[in-house]
Design a protein around this motif. Structure first.
Motif, PDB file in Angstrom:
ATOM      1  N   GLU A 231      32.468  81.305 -10.148  1.00  0.00           N
ATOM      2  CA  GLU A 231      32.477  80.117 -11.014  1.00  0.00           C
ATOM      3  C   GLU A 231      32.701  78.883 -10.143  1.00  0.00           C
ATOM      4  O   GLU A 231      33.561  78.891  -9.263  1.00  0.00           O
ATOM      5  N   ARG A 232      31.905  77.835 -10.370  1.00  0.00           N
ATOM      6  CA  ARG A 232      32.063  76.575  -9.610  1.00  0.00           C
ATOM      7  C   ARG A 232      32.235  75.455 -10.633  1.00  0.00           C
ATOM      8  O   ARG A 232      31.489  75.370 -11.601  1.00  0.00           O
ATOM      9  N   LYS A 233      33.219  74.599 -10.361  1.00  0.00           N
ATOM     10  CA  LYS A 233      33.552  73.544 -11.339  1.00  0.00           C
ATOM     11  C   LYS A 233      33.535  72.179 -10.684  1.00  0.00           C
ATOM     12  O   LYS A 233      34.110  71.997  -9.615  1.00  0.00           O
ATOM     13  N   THR A 234      32.876  71.210 -11.328  1.00  0.00           N
ATOM     14  CA  THR A 234      32.970  69.812 -10.881  1.00  0.00           C
ATOM     15  C   THR A 234      33.372  68.989 -12.102  1.00  0.00           C
ATOM     16  O   THR A 234      33.493  69.520 -13.214  1.00  0.00           O
ATOM     17  N   GLU A 235      33.503  67.693 -11.883  1.00  0.00           N
ATOM     18  CA  GLU A 235      33.849  66.806 -13.003  1.00  0.00           C
ATOM     19  C   GLU A 235      32.781  66.865 -14.097  1.00  0.00           C
ATOM     20  O   GLU A 235      33.061  66.663 -15.271  1.00  0.00           O
ATOM     21  N   TYR A 236      31.541  67.128 -13.709  1.00  0.00           N
ATOM     22  CA  TYR A 236      30.437  67.031 -14.671  1.00  0.00           C
ATOM     23  C   TYR A 236      29.878  68.361 -15.142  1.00  0.00           C
ATOM     24  O   TYR A 236      29.166  68.427 -16.129  1.00  0.00           O
ATOM     25  N   VAL A 237      30.159  69.441 -14.415  1.00  0.00           N
ATOM     26  CA  VAL A 237      29.494  70.694 -14.771  1.00  0.00           C
ATOM     27  C   VAL A 237      30.342  71.897 -14.354  1.00  0.00           C
ATOM     28  O   VAL A 237      31.120  71.822 -13.400  1.00  0.00           O
ATOM     29  N   THR A 238      30.218  72.973 -15.158  1.00  0.00           N
ATOM     30  CA  THR A 238      30.820  74.247 -14.753  1.00  0.00           C
ATOM     31  C   THR A 238      29.681  75.252 -14.630  1.00  0.00           C
ATOM     32  O   THR A 238      28.864  75.406 -15.542  1.00  0.00           O
ATOM     33  N   VAL A 239      29.620  75.886 -13.470  1.00  0.00           N
ATOM     34  CA  VAL A 239      28.558  76.871 -13.236  1.00  0.00           C
ATOM     35  C   VAL A 239      29.182  78.260 -13.306  1.00  0.00           C
ATOM     36  O   VAL A 239      30.036  78.609 -12.481  1.00  0.00           O
ATOM     37  N   ALA A 240      28.749  79.053 -14.282  1.00  0.00           N
ATOM     38  CA  ALA A 240      29.272  80.420 -14.415  1.00  0.00           C
ATOM     39  C   ALA A 240      28.577  81.315 -13.389  1.00  0.00           C
ATOM     40  O   ALA A 240      27.453  81.018 -12.962  1.00  0.00           O
ATOM     41  N   PRO A 241      29.224  82.433 -12.985  1.00  0.00           N
ATOM     42  CA  PRO A 241      28.547  83.369 -12.072  1.00  0.00           C
ATOM     43  C   PRO A 241      27.197  83.790 -12.670  1.00  0.00           C
ATOM     44  O   PRO A 241      27.091  83.991 -13.885  1.00  0.00           O
ATOM     45  N   GLY A 242      26.179  83.845 -11.837  1.00  0.00           N
ATOM     46  CA  GLY A 242      24.831  84.220 -12.317  1.00  0.00           C
ATOM     47  C   GLY A 242      23.983  83.019 -12.703  1.00  0.00           C
ATOM     48  O   GLY A 242      22.782  83.138 -12.921  1.00  0.00           O
ATOM     49  N   LYS A 243      24.634  81.849 -12.832  1.00  0.00           N
ATOM     50  CA  LYS A 243      23.855  80.631 -13.162  1.00  0.00           C
ATOM     51  C   LYS A 243      23.518  79.880 -11.871  1.00  0.00           C
ATOM     52  O   LYS A 243      23.978  80.219 -10.783  1.00  0.00           O
ATOM     53  N   VAL A 244      22.735  78.811 -12.040  1.00  0.00           N
ATOM     54  CA  VAL A 244      22.203  78.096 -10.879  1.00  0.00           C
ATOM     55  C   VAL A 244      23.197  77.035 -10.380  1.00  0.00           C
ATOM     56  O   VAL A 244      23.655  76.196 -11.150  1.00  0.00           O
ATOM     57  N   ALA A 245      23.512  77.110  -9.076  1.00  0.00           N
ATOM     58  CA  ALA A 245      24.438  76.136  -8.470  1.00  0.00           C
ATOM     59  C   ALA A 245      23.686  75.006  -7.792  1.00  0.00           C
ATOM     60  O   ALA A 245      24.283  74.006  -7.393  1.00  0.00           O
ATOM     61  N   GLY A 246      22.365  75.158  -7.654  1.00  0.00           N
ATOM     62  CA  GLY A 246      21.586  74.111  -6.993  1.00  0.00           C
ATOM     63  C   GLY A 246      20.199  74.597  -6.636  1.00  0.00           C
ATOM     64  O   GLY A 246      19.756  75.655  -7.100  1.00  0.00           O
ATOM     65  N   CYS A 247      19.534  73.818  -5.798  1.00  0.00           N
ATOM     66  CA  CYS A 247      18.126  74.104  -5.467  1.00  0.00           C
ATOM     67  C   CYS A 247      17.939  74.148  -3.951  1.00  0.00           C
ATOM     68  O   CYS A 247      18.345  73.229  -3.245  1.00  0.00           O
ATOM     69  N   ARG A 248      17.376  75.259  -3.482  1.00  0.00           N
ATOM     70  CA  ARG A 248      17.033  75.341  -2.055  1.00  0.00           C
ATOM     71  C   ARG A 248      15.588  74.882  -1.916  1.00  0.00           C
ATOM     72  O   ARG A 248      14.661  75.557  -2.360  1.00  0.00           O
ATOM     73  N   HIS A 249      15.416  73.717  -1.343  1.00  0.00           N
ATOM     74  CA  HIS A 249      14.097  73.090  -1.279  1.00  0.00           C
ATOM     75  C   HIS A 249      13.675  73.023   0.191  1.00  0.00           C
ATOM     76  O   HIS A 249      14.464  72.609   1.043  1.00  0.00           O
ATOM     77  N   THR A 250      12.476  73.434   0.475  1.00  0.00           N
ATOM     78  CA  THR A 250      11.997  73.398   1.864  1.00  0.00           C
ATOM     79  C   THR A 250      10.610  72.752   1.939  1.00  0.00           C
ATOM     80  O   THR A 250       9.886  72.692   0.933  1.00  0.00           O
ATOM     81  N   ALA A 251      10.283  72.266   3.115  1.00  0.00           N
ATOM     82  CA  ALA A 251       8.928  71.723   3.344  1.00  0.00           C
ATOM     83  C   ALA A 251       8.478  72.118   4.738  1.00  0.00           C
ATOM     84  O   ALA A 251       9.236  72.008   5.709  1.00  0.00           O
ATOM     85  N   ARG A 252       7.254  72.612   4.811  1.00  0.00           N
ATOM     86  CA  ARG A 252       6.653  72.941   6.116  1.00  0.00           C
ATOM     87  C   ARG A 252       5.439  72.040   6.291  1.00  0.00           C
ATOM     88  O   ARG A 252       4.596  71.937   5.388  1.00  0.00           O
ATOM     89  N   ALA A 253       5.371  71.388   7.455  1.00  0.00           N
ATOM     90  CA  ALA A 253       4.254  70.483   7.713  1.00  0.00           C
ATOM     91  C   ALA A 253       3.414  71.025   8.852  1.00  0.00           C
ATOM     92  O   ALA A 253       3.951  71.543   9.838  1.00  0.00           O
ATOM     93  N   TYR A 254       2.106  70.899   8.681  1.00  0.00           N
ATOM     94  CA  TYR A 254       1.172  71.465   9.650  1.00  0.00           C
ATOM     95  C   TYR A 254       0.310  70.375  10.298  1.00  0.00           C
ATOM     96  O   TYR A 254      -0.082  69.410   9.633  1.00  0.00           O
ATOM     97  N   SER A 255       0.029  70.554  11.568  1.00  0.00           N
ATOM     98  CA  SER A 255      -0.880  69.658  12.274  1.00  0.00           C
ATOM     99  C   SER A 255      -1.838  70.548  13.066  1.00  0.00           C
ATOM    100  O   SER A 255      -1.375  71.432  13.809  1.00  0.00           O
ATOM    101  N   GLY A 256      -3.119  70.351  12.868  1.00  0.00           N
ATOM    102  CA  GLY A 256      -4.120  71.201  13.542  1.00  0.00           C
ATOM    103  C   GLY A 256      -3.918  72.666  13.199  1.00  0.00           C
ATOM    104  O   GLY A 256      -4.121  73.538  14.046  1.00  0.00           O
ATOM    105  N   GLY A 257      -3.478  72.956  11.966  1.00  0.00           N
ATOM    106  CA  GLY A 257      -3.300  74.334  11.503  1.00  0.00           C
ATOM    107  C   GLY A 257      -1.999  74.964  11.974  1.00  0.00           C
ATOM    108  O   GLY A 257      -1.680  76.100  11.614  1.00  0.00           O
TER     109      GLY A 257
END
Ligand code: NAD
Length: 341
Positions: A231-257
């Motif tokens: 369980e994770r708690k902030t002033e604005y939200v409580t995240v129960a186990p099994g729920k989403v705590a955030g987003c893992r966002h990635t970007a891969r950039a290619y040049s000449g393949g």
């Protein structure tokens, strides 16, 4: 720099913080403030942001605010080029330089080449400068990377990673990162566009590419939920186990393949609850290789306000037109400009 007149456009978390920083300096004068909400209108700026009165009335009307003839407008209202373009053009019409923290403005050609060129042409015509900056995009995963390549005689690949804690942020950020929802709701939110993850990878990649002279032919982004085991708690939200705590966002950039840039930004509330340390990491596969680690993360809020304020002298003295962080001298803290209280 003495007596630079600054107008703040947008009095949310960032705009208010910038106003507080600027009001504690001797050589910058806050002459105007534009809010959106009518309950702030007509009140003294100092009172609106929790200080003593400062003699500047907040208004919702740009025509009224710009009667103060600011030299520069600090815009902290929205994220997209499309949303901030009218405000930038308004400021330019009034012959004010512009610094905005709208994420897409860090490299506006990535979101709208047409609007970016239009802003550039208008800024040149008016003899003014427009800059997009911020902590990220604007500094950690682009400007800092570019600066680090300065000691390399060859750069083959760049890996940047910012692991941060979203706990200080409010409901808007919780919603756009999908914090507190189920994995199924996260997938639906991505589909509908309600959950977006980080805004700024394309901008950071293009900024690095432009600085290093790399043609970027493709950018592939991926977003996945960070599921909490505790369980994770902030002033604005409580995240129960099994729920989403955030987003893992990635970007891969290619040049000449070939992949040339890999950026990662796992954003979540209270990562330390699961033993995850925050930090900013840059690895350059080059000659010489570079490995940089800053732990814990550079705080995003203060960092954003400070870099926007610290860029004021560089923008005031900058070249005409729409510029990026890669076009201006290296950013610097200005103890003479910012007085700590
Ligand atoms: P916020 O939601 O706390 O504040 C935005 C404020 O702008 C609100 O008070 C809103 O009422 C006001 N506003 C909107 N349209 C307006 C208009 N037309 N006239 C006057 N006021 C208007 O958000 P924030 O945390 O202050 O951030 C502001 C923007 O900057 C957001 O889009 C955020 O994503 C972006 N941001 C970028 C970076 C970066 O690293 N580049 C960092 C932090 C925030």
């Amino acid at each position: 720099m003495s007596g630079v007149k600054v107008l703040i456009w947008g009095l949310g978390a960032m705009g208010s913080g910038m106003a507080r920083m600027l009001l504690s300096t001797e050589n910058v004068r806050v002459v105007g403030a534009i809010a959106q909400r009518s309950e702030k209108a007509g009140r003294d700026l100092g009172e609106v942001i929790g200080l003593s009165p400062v003699g500047v009335k907040v208004t919702t009307d740009p025509d009224v605010a710009f009667r103060s003839k600011p030299d520069l407008a600090l815009i902290a209202t929205h994220s997209s080029v499309k949303e901030v373009a009218p405000q930038i053009k308004y400021a330019l019409k009034e012959h004010a330089d512009v610094i905005t923290i709208a994420e897409e403005m860090a490299y506006p050609w990535a979101a709208s080449e047409e609007l970016a060129n239009e802003i550039d042409r208008f800024a040149r015509k008016q003899g003014n400068t427009v800059l997009g900056t911020g902590i990220n995009p604007g500094f950690i995963l682009d400007t800092l990377i570019i600066a680090l390549t300065g000691i390399c005689r060859d750069v083959r690949h760049i890996h940047g990673k910012r692991v941060n804690n979203l706990a200080p942020f409010g409901p808007t950020v919780m919603r756009t990162q999908g914090v507190g929802v189920t994995p199924e709701e996260f997938a639906a939110g991505l589909e509908s566009g309600e959950i977006v993850g980080h805004i700024g990878f394309r901008q950071s990649v293009m900024l690095i590419g432009r600085a290093l002279g790399w043609e970027i032919d493709d950018i592939v982004e991926e977003r996945e939920p960070i599921i909490s085991r505790v369980e994770r708690k902030t002033e604005y939200v409580t995240v129960a186990p099994g729920k989403v705590a955030g987003c893992r966002h990635t970007a891969r950039a290619y040049s000449g393949g070939k992949e040339v840039i890999f950026l990662e930004h796992p954003q979540q509330v209270c990562p330390e609850d699961e033993g995850v340390k925050t930090g900013d990491y840059i690895t350059i596969d080059g000659d010489p290789p570079v490995r940089m680690a800053i732990e814990p993360e550079i705080p995003g809020g203060i960092g954003t306000m400070a870099i926007a304020v610290n860029m004021i002298p560089l923008v005031i003295n900058g070249p005409r037109g729409l510029v990026t962080m890669a076009d201006l001298p290296v950013p610097r803290g200005l103890p003479g400009l910012i007085k700590s209280h």
